[in-house]
Every structure is written in C-alpha cells, then in structure tokens.
Write an enzyme that holds these catalytic residues in place. Structure first.
Site, PDB file in Angstrom:
ATOM      1  N   HIS A 202      -5.870   0.268   0.679  1.00  0.00           N
ATOM      2  CA  HIS A 202      -6.120   1.551   0.014  1.00  0.00           C
ATOM      3  C   HIS A 202      -6.412   1.370  -1.478  1.00  0.00           C
ATOM      4  O   HIS A 202      -6.967   2.280  -2.106  1.00  0.00           O
ATOM      5  CB  HIS A 202      -4.916   2.479   0.161  1.00  0.00           C
ATOM      6  CG  HIS A 202      -4.990   3.413   1.320  1.00  0.00           C
ATOM      7  ND1 HIS A 202      -6.102   4.166   1.613  1.00  0.00           N
ATOM      8  CD2 HIS A 202      -4.059   3.744   2.262  1.00  0.00           C
ATOM      9  CE1 HIS A 202      -5.866   4.921   2.676  1.00  0.00           C
ATOM     10  NE2 HIS A 202      -4.638   4.679   3.097  1.00  0.00           N
TER      11      HIS A 202
ATOM     12  N   HIS B  50      -2.794  -2.112   5.479  1.00  0.00           N
ATOM     13  CA  HIS B  50      -3.405  -0.783   5.322  1.00  0.00           C
ATOM     14  C   HIS B  50      -3.145  -0.225   3.925  1.00  0.00           C
ATOM     15  O   HIS B  50      -4.084   0.219   3.249  1.00  0.00           O
ATOM     16  CB  HIS B  50      -2.834   0.161   6.378  1.00  0.00           C
ATOM     17  CG  HIS B  50      -3.385   1.546   6.330  1.00  0.00           C
ATOM     18  ND1 HIS B  50      -4.432   1.974   7.110  1.00  0.00           N
ATOM     19  CD2 HIS B  50      -3.032   2.625   5.577  1.00  0.00           C
ATOM     20  CE1 HIS B  50      -4.701   3.241   6.845  1.00  0.00           C
ATOM     21  NE2 HIS B  50      -3.862   3.664   5.909  1.00  0.00           N
ATOM     22  N   GLU B  51      -1.907  -0.258   3.505  1.00  0.00           N
ATOM     23  CA  GLU B  51      -1.592   0.324   2.197  1.00  0.00           C
ATOM     24  C   GLU B  51      -2.200  -0.501   1.070  1.00  0.00           C
ATOM     25  O   GLU B  51      -2.655   0.058   0.062  1.00  0.00           O
ATOM     26  CB  GLU B  51      -0.077   0.446   2.024  1.00  0.00           C
ATOM     27  CG  GLU B  51       0.619   1.259   3.102  1.00  0.00           C
ATOM     28  CD  GLU B  51       0.007   2.631   3.335  1.00  0.00           C
ATOM     29  OE1 GLU B  51      -0.473   3.258   2.370  1.00  0.00           O
ATOM     30  OE2 GLU B  51       0.005   3.086   4.500  1.00  0.00           O
TER      31      GLU B  51
ATOM     32  N   GLY C 194       4.690   6.690   7.314  1.00  0.00           N
ATOM     33  CA  GLY C 194       4.879   5.265   7.501  1.00  0.00           C
ATOM     34  C   GLY C 194       4.967   4.538   6.178  1.00  0.00           C
ATOM     35  O   GLY C 194       5.814   3.671   5.977  1.00  0.00           O
ATOM     36  N   ALA C 195       4.085   4.896   5.256  1.00  0.00           N
ATOM     37  CA  ALA C 195       4.045   4.244   3.950  1.00  0.00           C
ATOM     38  C   ALA C 195       3.100   5.036   3.062  1.00  0.00           C
ATOM     39  O   ALA C 195       2.363   5.900   3.521  1.00  0.00           O
ATOM     40  CB  ALA C 195       3.590   2.790   4.071  1.00  0.00           C
TER      41      ALA C 195
ATOM     42  N   GLU D 183      -8.645   7.424   4.878  1.00  0.00           N
ATOM     43  CA  GLU D 183      -7.759   6.993   5.959  1.00  0.00           C
ATOM     44  C   GLU D 183      -8.520   6.336   7.113  1.00  0.00           C
ATOM     45  O   GLU D 183      -8.146   5.269   7.588  1.00  0.00           O
ATOM     46  CB  GLU D 183      -6.921   8.164   6.457  1.00  0.00           C
ATOM     47  CG  GLU D 183      -5.941   8.704   5.430  1.00  0.00           C
ATOM     48  CD  GLU D 183      -4.946   7.668   4.930  1.00  0.00           C
ATOM     49  OE1 GLU D 183      -4.835   6.577   5.530  1.00  0.00           O
ATOM     50  OE2 GLU D 183      -4.272   7.941   3.921  1.00  0.00           O
TER      51      GLU D 183
ATOM     52  N   GLU E 268       0.399   4.561  -0.454  1.00  0.00           N
ATOM     53  CA  GLU E 268      -0.368   3.571  -1.213  1.00  0.00           C
ATOM     54  C   GLU E 268      -0.374   3.795  -2.716  1.00  0.00           C
ATOM     55  O   GLU E 268      -1.308   3.362  -3.409  1.00  0.00           O
ATOM     56  CB  GLU E 268      -1.815   3.562  -0.713  1.00  0.00           C
ATOM     57  CG  GLU E 268      -2.620   4.836  -1.023  1.00  0.00           C
ATOM     58  CD  GLU E 268      -2.593   5.873   0.065  1.00  0.00           C
ATOM     59  OE1 GLU E 268      -3.484   6.745   0.084  1.00  0.00           O
ATOM     60  OE2 GLU E 268      -1.676   5.833   0.911  1.00  0.00           O
ATOM     61  N   ASN E 269       0.633   4.430  -3.286  1.00  0.00           N
ATOM     62  CA  ASN E 269       0.670   4.681  -4.725  1.00  0.00           C
ATOM     63  C   ASN E 269       0.199   3.448  -5.503  1.00  0.00           C
ATOM     64  O   ASN E 269       0.597   2.325  -5.206  1.00  0.00           O
ATOM     65  CB  ASN E 269       2.090   5.021  -5.168  1.00  0.00           C
ATOM     66  CG  ASN E 269       2.780   5.969  -4.224  1.00  0.00           C
ATOM     67  OD1 ASN E 269       2.353   7.093  -4.033  1.00  0.00           O
ATOM     68  ND2 ASN E 269       3.852   5.511  -3.602  1.00  0.00           N
TER      69      ASN E 269
END
Length: 877
Positions: A304, A300-301, A264-265, A323, A267-268
């Site tokens: 993170h 969400h990302e 989905g994505a 997560e 989080e870098n």
C-alpha cells in the site's frame, strides 16, 4: 431506510473548496481525557462557502484563527461538526483543541485503547473522532505529530514518517516524541501508537543503497512470534523493487500488533497497525494457513505504500483502486513465495466463497459503487477480491510487458495524487495504445457473469466450433446488463493429452491463448484441428465468471488426468464433485437412492496417487466443495440439512471405497523435520491431513484413533488442528477429550483459543447452539474484542450451515441477539456479522420465513447504527 440516513453518491462528488497544506498535531495522552491540539494551515482554492469540518463525538475546548481566539459567534461547533462562517480569503491558520476519551472508545475508530496501549484507526472516517477536519481522501497534507504521555505508561511513542526530536519533560513524569512525515497524505492514513511494548528490530537496504530501520512491536513476551512477519516484510520490500520497481521512501518502517482491531491491518504511512493474528506465529501456535496469511497481509499493507499511500483514492467510491490493486499485488507476491497454482486455487476458493454470494444476493454492488449509506460496509469481497480479478484481467489482456508498462505509467503520472479508476485504466491505454473502454464496464456493472460453452467437432473438415454465450443476472439497481469483455484463457486438448494446434480462427479475437468474448454470444471457429479436442476453458480462472460447459464425465476425467493447467485440473475435479453432490441432494429430497460415485472415486484416487502433482494440489483436489458452495450452486429452495447429509455421505463413501489406497499415499509422505512453513512442508502436511480428514469421515475406528494419536503427538499446530478438526465432526469420545486438552494447553493465549472457539461453534451437532451460548460467558470469550466475536459467533453464522439455518430459527435469533447487543458499542463488527444473512432468500420456505422474521426484528429496533441499518435494509430490500 431511516429518514436521517442519506446516501452518498458518486455523481455528487465535488472537489473541496479548501486545501490543508500542513497539519501539526499535539497529543497529550491521558486514558480518559486526551487533549489534541490541531494546527491547520488552510487556504481557499475555490468557491465562497463557509469552512465545514467533520467531527464525531468531539468536545471542543478552544479555537484560534491566525493567532486570535475565536468567539462563540464566530463559529458553530457540535460533537460532529465545526463551521467557520467567514474564513479568510487566502491562507490562514486554524488551531483547534479537542478532548477525547480513548478508554471509552469501544468503536475502535479514532484514538482508542488496546490493552494498556493507545492506538488509532482512521480509515475510513476515524480521524474526525480525533479532531475536526476535512476528513476525506482527496485532502492531502504534510503532517508533523508531537506525542506526549507518562513515560511509565507509554515508554514507546510512535507516529507516521521519520522520528524527530524526543525527550523528557522537565519536572514531570512525562516525555514526548515528534514525528515528521514529508509525504502528503489523506487523514485516513494518520496514526499514532503509544504504550509499553516489546519489539524485534532489523534493517533493509533498498535498491539505491538506503538503509531502512525495521521494527515489529507487540505485547511483551510475544517477541519470538514476530520473526516470520519480519522475514515476510523484508521479502515483500525486495519483491516490490524487483517486480514493480517500487522502492521504500522513509528512514523507518514500524509494524505494531494489537489485540483489539476491527480490521486485519492498516497501512498508515510508515506505521502499520495490525490485528495481532496477522503478525504472531510460531510452530506451536500457528498453522501453515496462519503463516501464509501473515505473509500475505504483511505484504499487502507494505505494498500500500505505493498503491494507496503515494497514490491514494480521490473518494471512497475509488476504494478498489487501492484495495483491489493491492490485493492483486499481494496475491502475486505470495504466488512467487509459495506454489503458484495452489495459491491461485486458494484465491479463487476465497472469491467464490465470499464474493460470488455477495454478487448473487441483496448486497450486490459494482466494484466501484455508485452510492453508499455507510462506507464501512463497502470494505467488501467485491472491492477487494473481485477488484483484484479486474487487475488480473488487464494483465491477461495486455500481457506481462504491456501490464508492466501501464503500471509504470500509472506510478509516474499519478504519484502524490488522489486518483480515480479512470486514471488507472488510462495509464494502460496510454502505455500500450489499447482501447479498454469496453473493459471498464467491469468496474460499474455488478453481478457474476455466467458463460455457457458448447463445442462441436467436424472431423471431415477438421474444424472445431466453440459456441460461447454470456449473461449477467440482474442485481439490485441494475436490472439490465450489457455484455462484458471476458478474457478466456484456453487450450484444445487432443487425445494424447497435449494442446492441439490449429491453422486459423474466426468469430472472435484470439491473442495467444486468450479468446476475447465481447458480445452476448460468439461462435469461435478453429480450422486445421487434427482431432476432436476437449476444451480447457478459463485456465487460471482468467475471469471472475461461472462456467457451464457441455462436457461429459469422461471428458472431465480426461482433463483431470491430462490438462497442463494445474488450476483447471482442480476446477474439473470440483465440477465432478459438484455434479455428484447435487445429484445426491436431489435424490435425498426426493426420497430416492443416491447415485453411484464410482467414476468420481476412481478419478480422485488416481489424481491423489499421481506423484508428479504438487501434494498441495492433490490435497485441493481431494477437498469437496463446501456446504455453502453447494447451496450457492443449487441457488433456490435450498435445504441445508439435505446438503450436509449428501456431503457427509459422499465423504464417507469415498473413504470406504478408497481408504486403503489413500492410507498408502498418506504413509508415503513424510513432512520435513523440523517444522518449516515452506512449500514442501506445507504441501506434505496438506495432503496427509486431507487424507486423514476423509478417512475419519468414513467412520473407521482406526482412522479416528490415528487422528487422536496425531493430536496428542503433533509437534506443530497444523497437524494438531487438522486432527482436532477431523475429530470435531464425530461423536467419538476422543472429540471431547481433545477439545478439553487443547483448551487446557493454550489457556491464556487468546489468539490460539480463537481456534478452539471456532471449532466449538462449527461442530455440526444440534447441541452446538447451546454450546455457543454457553461459551459467550466463558473467560476465553470477550464480547468487546472483534477477534473473539468473529471466532465464536462469526464462525457459527458463516461456517455452520446446518445449525445457523435451523428450521426453528434459533440460529438466526442467536446471531441477531449478538448483533443488537454489539451495535451500540462496535457497529462495524455488528454489521459484518449481520452479513451472514445475505443468502436468506435462496432458502426453502420454512427457513426463509424464519430468517425474514429475524431480520425484520433487527430492522424494527430503535436507534440502530448507520452500519447495521444499511445492511439490514439492503438485505430485506
């Protein structure tokens, strides 16, 4: 299990013998021959072993150690490893130059192309496809990245951290940019993006007054569809400051939307890369659900940054630590932005649809697994959704103040480290003085606990006894289960619909409105109870458990009408609906008459007509359990045809009985104009469309005409898709006309056509199987794109229970053929499609035999990937 696949075990964890303090990466981007020069500042911290670096399909060009070229006898290099037999004892610098082919990288792990752009995905083990490295999450390094490319091909060059030096390279058509990330991070958080992209820009001022530059980048021409994502990002940044005290820590935050992405994505650090379906939205192309998903995934990302980046996980067994915790945080954010009760219902629906079947089948594993064959297969609903429920239970046990104190302790104590579940739980124990050792069993014990509740009221003694028992079924590798600490939020509802008071309680620890069930069985005795109560249990779904309670239909109707907990109003509606559906299935399979549904009909329409209830909640109450949910409740000897027939029959019966009253409710609701994806507009559309869907299911020509008219005249995708979805389950001529019109209207818009592909794949008609095969050759479908595969084949396997589970096995064969064709190109996506077979043992015999035959065909295929081998082996075990 194939002999070359060896499990990785938690008990075998050993800290690395080497630290990599600094990493300098120099990318010289070319479509088929990118050069990567990695300069690694290493030091030995323990042990005396050789230096072993991970690789995957790498070609080594050259290597130097402390400035001197290494000779072939000094090291061993292959596509998947680099070994330095005698590294220096102290600090040393190793420079490795590798060549990779981004264009040929169909796995979409490491450095790959999405369209004309260069993009990376390094979680879980993709960084080793870029350069040789200690590719594990407990190796934290400070990264500097130089990116060089042809300026015309990639005018935008992005990396982690803050931007540094940039410019043209004299005498060439190339340019470069340098990015510095001051925060140590594991390799899985590394990212670059390079390409010709459109963008929108904004800024955010943090709580301490720092100004952060924000950008969302996408394909040219789609910039106007990024504004909701930007608004969601800014709201999530403010929310994290206010609710968790977490401030952003870099000068920039970039989000890039790409069309080719397995997940989905991602989080870098400072450079989030997204599947574009979780970024792009406008009223004409995105539904209310799409808007909500975008809001949640963006949050969400971003969240993170602290729960995953600043504090990462020591090893992949601790995946739930980042997560599950971050899912909890994004759920709470969305609940604050939307209707909290309805958000909770949506999250529990997801948990029951995705995680409960996982816990009840051959792929069951604890929230923190003890071993794995392929880590990519453990990005599961158990780790994410059930992991979030464990965090929620901690909050329920400790209360909001204790929970916040524990989170503050966790952040303060573990910032800049790679932590474990033990570190997380210890923070709450230290902050509150609470012993959570029993609760920690939730992290290591798989399976969904089943709670049986029976109550008895003694009117003479004014005493109510609630007998509670818990059991957890056996799961693979865990035959014996122990009692868990289950927090049960409750109320005792009296005849007037209000919670009854009591003067005393014994038999269990009760704090405020929570019963702490800690043994296999407990009798909880409440004294001073003035009247017979109807118990309301697991309020807010306070624990991820199945509840069986000895309440009559009249009791359930009473709760649906009076319970002060909105979640439990929905839950008892589901209980009533499930009882009716299972009774219908039983009758159908026995050739008997289906029981009358008068009690259910009256209760549902009364709830829908209750204007004091949130329209979104009323829509949820009206939505019957899905075919998959009914199958899971039945549990064995499942006949999908009988379930579909029973569910269709109940929907038709409800529509025919309640049609006029439901239509009046629908006509009384007017969604706000113009379209807004806020709680009020979303709720109004949800209830209107839930009623329309039910009316069309009743077979009324007038309802079908209403759906067709709504499809033609809708000014937003939510209403358009709702009408089309209702028509899609009919044989009306309007169905074909609407599907064709939808396809023509959105020709060339791949994300929107995914909705069309999914509708075609989920039509419950016998010809759907052939239609899916036909669409696999349609220009709208691309076998190389995970979104297209999920939309067509994934939807067919997961959401078309009758056609996937055809008695002739043709549905299974179709999905298996796709898995095998995809496995050599994108094993992650192939394995995730194969998970659709996880409940095959619960089917009736003919389907069970067909499913097993197909699975064994997959298992016998030579040269399967680790990903698919792992799933098929465990599914058959």
């Amino acid at each position: 299990m194939k002999p070359d696949i060896v499990p990785t075990r938690l008990e075998d964890y050993r800290a690395t013998e080497f630290a990599i303090d600094r990493v300098h990466l120099d990318f010289r981007l070319e479509p088929t021959a990118t050069r990567v020069i990695a300069t690694l500042s290493l030091r030995r911290v323990r042990g005396s072993s050789p230096l072993r670096l991970d690789g995957d399909e790498l070609r080594l060009i050259g290597a130097t150690l402390d400035g001197k070229a290494l000779q072939p006898g000094d090291y061993e290099a292959s596509a998947d490893r680099f070994i330095l037999a005698a590294p220096p004892a102290g600090v040393f610098e190793l420079v490795l130059e590798t060549e990779i082919n981004p264009t040929a990288n169909t796995q979409l792990m490491g450095l790959f192309r999405s369209g004309a752009a260069y993009c990376t995905q390094c979680e879980a083990e993709g960084f080793r496809r870029i350069t040789y490295f200690l590719d594990r999450p407990d190796v934290l390094s400070v990264y500097t990245t130089r990116i060089e490319a042809r300026k015309a091909e990639a005018p935008i060059l992005l990396g982690n951290g803050n931007p540094g030096e940039a410019g043209d390279i004299p005498g060439t058509d190339r340019h470069y940019a340098v990015w510095d990330d001051p925060h140590p991070k594991p390799s899985y958080l590394f990212a670059i993006v390079a390409g010709d992209l459109g963008a929108i820009h904004d800024s955010f001022t943090t709580i301490s007054g720092r100004k952060v530059a924000l950008a969302i980048l996408c394909e040219h021409g789609k910039e106007d569809r990024c504004h909701h994502a930007m608004d969601s990002l800014k709201r999530s940044m403010r929310w994290d400051e206010e609710v968790f005290g977490r401030e952003y820590d870099l000068d920039v935050f970039n989000v890039v939307a790409v069309s080719d992405f397995n997940m989905g994505a991602m989080e870098n650090k400072g450079l989030n890369v997204f599947n574009d379906r979780f970024v792009l939205a406008d009223p004409d192309t995105a539904t209310d659900s799409d808007y909500a998903y975008i809001e949640g995934v963006i949050a969400h990302e971003y969240f993170h940054n602290w729960t995953g980046n600043r504090i990462t996980c020591r090893d992949w067994f601790q995946l739930c630590l980042k997560e599950g915790l971050t899912v909890y945080r994004d759920q709470e954010f969305s609940a604050d932005m939307q209707s909290r009760p309805v958000k909770r219902i949506e999250d529990v629906r997801t948990l029951k649809a995705r995680q409960f079947p996982e816990d009840g089948g051959p792929l069951a594993h604890p929230v923190r697994p003890e071993s794995y064959l392929e880590i990519n297969n453990f990005y599961t609903a158990t780790v994410y959704e059930k992991g979030a429920e464990l965090v929620r239970m901690i909050r329920t046990i400790l209360g909001p103040d204790g929970f916040r104190a524990g989170m503050d302790r966790y952040f303060d104590k573990n910032d800049g480290t790679a932590a474990t579940v033990e570190d997380f739980v210890a923070a709450f124990e230290e902050a509150t003085g609470t012993d959570l050792s029993h609760f920690k069993l939730w992290y290591s014990q798989a399976g969904t606990p089943e709670i049986v509740a029976k109550g008895h009221y003694d009117a003479t003694a004014k005493r109510y006894t609630l007998n509670l028992a818990q059991t957890t079924p056996a799961t693979p590798g865990q035959q014996v289960k122990r009692p868990l600490h289950v927090p049960i939020r409750f109320g005792l509802i009296g005849p007037n619909g209000e919670d009854l008071a009591y003067t005393g309680v014994s038999g269990a620890r009760v704090t405020d409105d929570v019963i702490h069930l800690t043994e296999a069985s407990q009798a909880v005795e409440f004294t001073g109870v003035a009247a017979r109560p109807v118990p309301s249990l697991l309020r807010g779904f306070s624990a991820p458990a199945r509840l069986s309670i000895d309440l009559s239909s009249d009791d359930l109707v009473f709760l649906l009408r009076t319970d002060s907990d909105p979640f439990n109003r929905w839950q008892v509606a589901q209980m009533l609906e499930m009882r009716a559906l299972i009774a219908a299935v039983t009758a159908i399979r026995a050739g008997a008459q289906v029981p009358d549904h008068t009690t259910l009909s009256d209760a549902l329409v009364a709830a829908v007509e209750t204007e004091a209830l949130d329209p979104s909640l009323r829509a949820q109450i009206l939505a019957l359990p899905s075919e998959s949910e009914v199958a899971r409740e039945i549990g064995r000897d499942v006949d999908p045809d009988a379930i579909a027939f029973a569910r269709d029959g109940l929907r038709a019966s409800l529509a025919q009985r309640l049609g006029d009253r439901l239509a009046r409710v629908r006509d009384s609701i007017a969604p706000p104009v113009p379209y807004r994806p806020d709680a009020a507009g979303t709720g109004a559309r949800a209830l209107r469309n839930a009623i329309l869907d039910l009316l069309v299911a009743g077979g009324s020509e007038a309802a079908t005409e209403t759906a067709a008219r709504q499809f033609r005249t809708a000014d937003n995708m939510t209403d358009r898709m709702a009408a089309l979805a209702a028509l899609n389950r009919t044989r009306s001529p309007h169905r074909k006309e609407a599907l064709q019109a939808f396809r023509q209207r959105y020709e060339g818009d791949a994300l929107v056509l995914d909705k069309w592909l999914a509708l075609e794949a989920t039509a419950p008609m016998p010809e759907t199987l052939g239609r899916v095969r036909e669409l696999m050759s349609d220009p709208a479908f691309a076998a190389s794109n995970p979104n297209r595969i999920r939309a067509l084949v994934g939807s067919f396997a997961a959401a078309n229970q009758v056609q996937f589970n055809r008695t002739d096995g043709a549905g299974y064969d179709l999905v298996a053929d796709v898995v095998l064709a995809l496995d050599g190109k994108n094993p992650q996506t192939a394995a995730r499609i194969l998970v659709s077979f996880r409940s095959w043992r619960a089917l009736e015999e003919r389907r069970r035999v067909a499913a097993e035959r197909t699975l064994r065909r997959v298992a016998a295929t030579p040269s399967l990937s680790r990903d698919v081998t792992d799933i098929v082996t465990r599914t058959l075990a």
